[in-house]
Scaffold this motif. Structure first.
Motif, PDB file in Angstrom:
ATOM      1  N   VAL A 201     -12.689   5.803  12.880  1.00 30.29           N
ATOM      2  CA  VAL A 201     -13.346   5.359  14.103  1.00 30.29           C
ATOM      3  C   VAL A 201     -12.294   5.190  15.195  1.00 30.29           C
ATOM      4  N   GLU A 202     -11.225   4.484  14.851  1.00 35.15           N
ATOM      5  CA  GLU A 202     -10.098   4.294  15.759  1.00 35.15           C
ATOM      6  C   GLU A 202      -8.865   3.989  14.913  1.00 35.15           C
ATOM      7  N   ARG A 203      -7.773   4.684  15.169  1.00 33.56           N
ATOM      8  CA  ARG A 203      -6.552   4.422  14.416  1.00 33.56           C
ATOM      9  C   ARG A 203      -5.995   3.062  14.824  1.00 33.56           C
ATOM     10  N   PRO A 204      -5.632   2.230  13.841  1.00 40.38           N
ATOM     11  CA  PRO A 204      -5.092   0.901  14.147  1.00 40.38           C
ATOM     12  C   PRO A 204      -3.736   0.975  14.845  1.00 40.38           C
ATOM     13  N   ARG A 205      -3.429  -0.086  15.570  1.00 39.77           N
ATOM     14  CA  ARG A 205      -2.117  -0.219  16.203  1.00 39.77           C
ATOM     15  C   ARG A 205      -1.092  -0.650  15.163  1.00 39.77           C
ATOM     16  N   VAL A 206       0.128  -0.187  15.309  1.00 42.36           N
ATOM     17  CA  VAL A 206       1.223  -0.658  14.468  1.00 42.36           C
ATOM     18  C   VAL A 206       1.362  -2.158  14.733  1.00 42.36           C
ATOM     19  N   GLY A 207       1.431  -2.945  13.657  1.00 42.28           N
ATOM     20  CA  GLY A 207       1.502  -4.401  13.742  1.00 42.28           C
ATOM     21  C   GLY A 207       0.168  -5.089  13.570  1.00 42.28           C
ATOM     22  N   GLU A 208      -0.915  -4.336  13.596  1.00 44.15           N
ATOM     23  CA  GLU A 208      -2.260  -4.919  13.484  1.00 44.15           C
ATOM     24  C   GLU A 208      -2.555  -5.362  12.054  1.00 44.15           C
ATOM     25  N   ARG A 209      -3.320  -6.445  11.926  1.00 42.46           N
ATOM     26  CA  ARG A 209      -3.790  -6.900  10.614  1.00 42.46           C
ATOM     27  C   ARG A 209      -5.138  -6.247  10.348  1.00 42.46           C
ATOM     28  N   LEU A 210      -5.255  -5.607   9.197  1.00 38.94           N
ATOM     29  CA  LEU A 210      -6.467  -4.913   8.786  1.00 38.94           C
ATOM     30  C   LEU A 210      -7.092  -5.624   7.603  1.00 38.94           C
ATOM     31  N   VAL A 211      -8.405  -5.568   7.509  1.00 37.99           N
ATOM     32  CA  VAL A 211      -9.129  -6.096   6.355  1.00 37.99           C
ATOM     33  C   VAL A 211      -9.973  -4.959   5.804  1.00 37.99           C
ATOM     34  N   THR A 212      -9.782  -4.657   4.519  1.00 41.32           N
ATOM     35  CA  THR A 212     -10.517  -3.576   3.868  1.00 41.32           C
ATOM     36  C   THR A 212     -11.397  -4.145   2.768  1.00 41.32           C
ATOM     37  N   ALA A 213     -12.705  -3.925   2.886  1.00 41.32           N
ATOM     38  CA  ALA A 213     -13.667  -4.327   1.856  1.00 41.32           C
ATOM     39  C   ALA A 213     -13.895  -3.147   0.918  1.00 41.32           C
ATOM     40  N   VAL A 214     -14.018  -3.453  -0.372  1.00 38.53           N
ATOM     41  CA  VAL A 214     -14.229  -2.429  -1.393  1.00 38.53           C
ATOM     42  C   VAL A 214     -15.558  -2.713  -2.088  1.00 38.53           C
ATOM     43  N   ALA A 215     -16.429  -1.720  -2.113  1.00 36.54           N
ATOM     44  CA  ALA A 215     -17.754  -1.881  -2.710  1.00 36.54           C
ATOM     45  C   ALA A 215     -18.035  -0.759  -3.704  1.00 36.54           C
ATOM     46  N   ILE A 216     -18.850  -1.077  -4.693  1.00 34.69           N
ATOM     47  CA  ILE A 216     -19.352  -0.066  -5.623  1.00 34.69           C
ATOM     48  C   ILE A 216     -20.657   0.455  -5.019  1.00 34.69           C
TER      49      ILE A 216
END
Length: 131
Positions: free
Chosen positions: A79-94
């Motif tokens: 959707v949009e590439r994150p900025r260097v230094g940004e905090r990302l949260v990744t959810a994992v679902a089955i």
């Protein structure tokens, strides 16, 4: 340990934070220096790193898991590439699981959001589950 039978379908198993540090990006760029020179970075994460973020989340969240699983396929929508230094949260679902020709397939979804809460990328993975 997660077994095929114990994996809950249509369930988010958890999420993981990852700060997209300069060190992490530089480690990537040492492996793929052409990503630095393509002129498109502009302080943003190289597109190929989406797999790094998603796989780190998967490895942390879907644990313990049996040895011998095989990563069968993956695809991503950025959707949009994150900025260097940004905090990302990744959810994992089955998303789903199925048995085809005596093989156990697990279909996962990863959804990564930025620190402002907006989507950065989504992933779909298929795993051949060992047990």
């Amino acid at each position: 340990m997660y077994s095929f039978d114990s994996l809950p379908v249509a369930t988010t198993l958890g999420s993981r934070d990852l700060t997209l540090s300069e060190d992490l990006v530089n480690a990537w760029l040492r492996l793929f220096p052409e990503d630095r020179d393509d002129g498109r970075m502009g302080g943003r994460m190289p597109a190929g790193m989406v797999a790094v973020v998603a796989m780190r989340a998967y490895a942390d969240v879907v644990a313990p898991r049996p040895p011998g699983n095989v990563h069968g396929a993956q695809r991503f929508e950025i959707v949009e590439r994150p900025r260097v230094g940004e905090r990302l949260v990744t959810a994992v679902a089955i998303r789903d699981k199925e048995v085809k020709r005596d093989r156990r397939w697990v279909h996962l979804a990863t959804d990564t959001i930025g620190e402002d809460g907006t989507p950065r990328f989504r992933g779909r993975m298929t795993i051949l589950w060992a047990a």
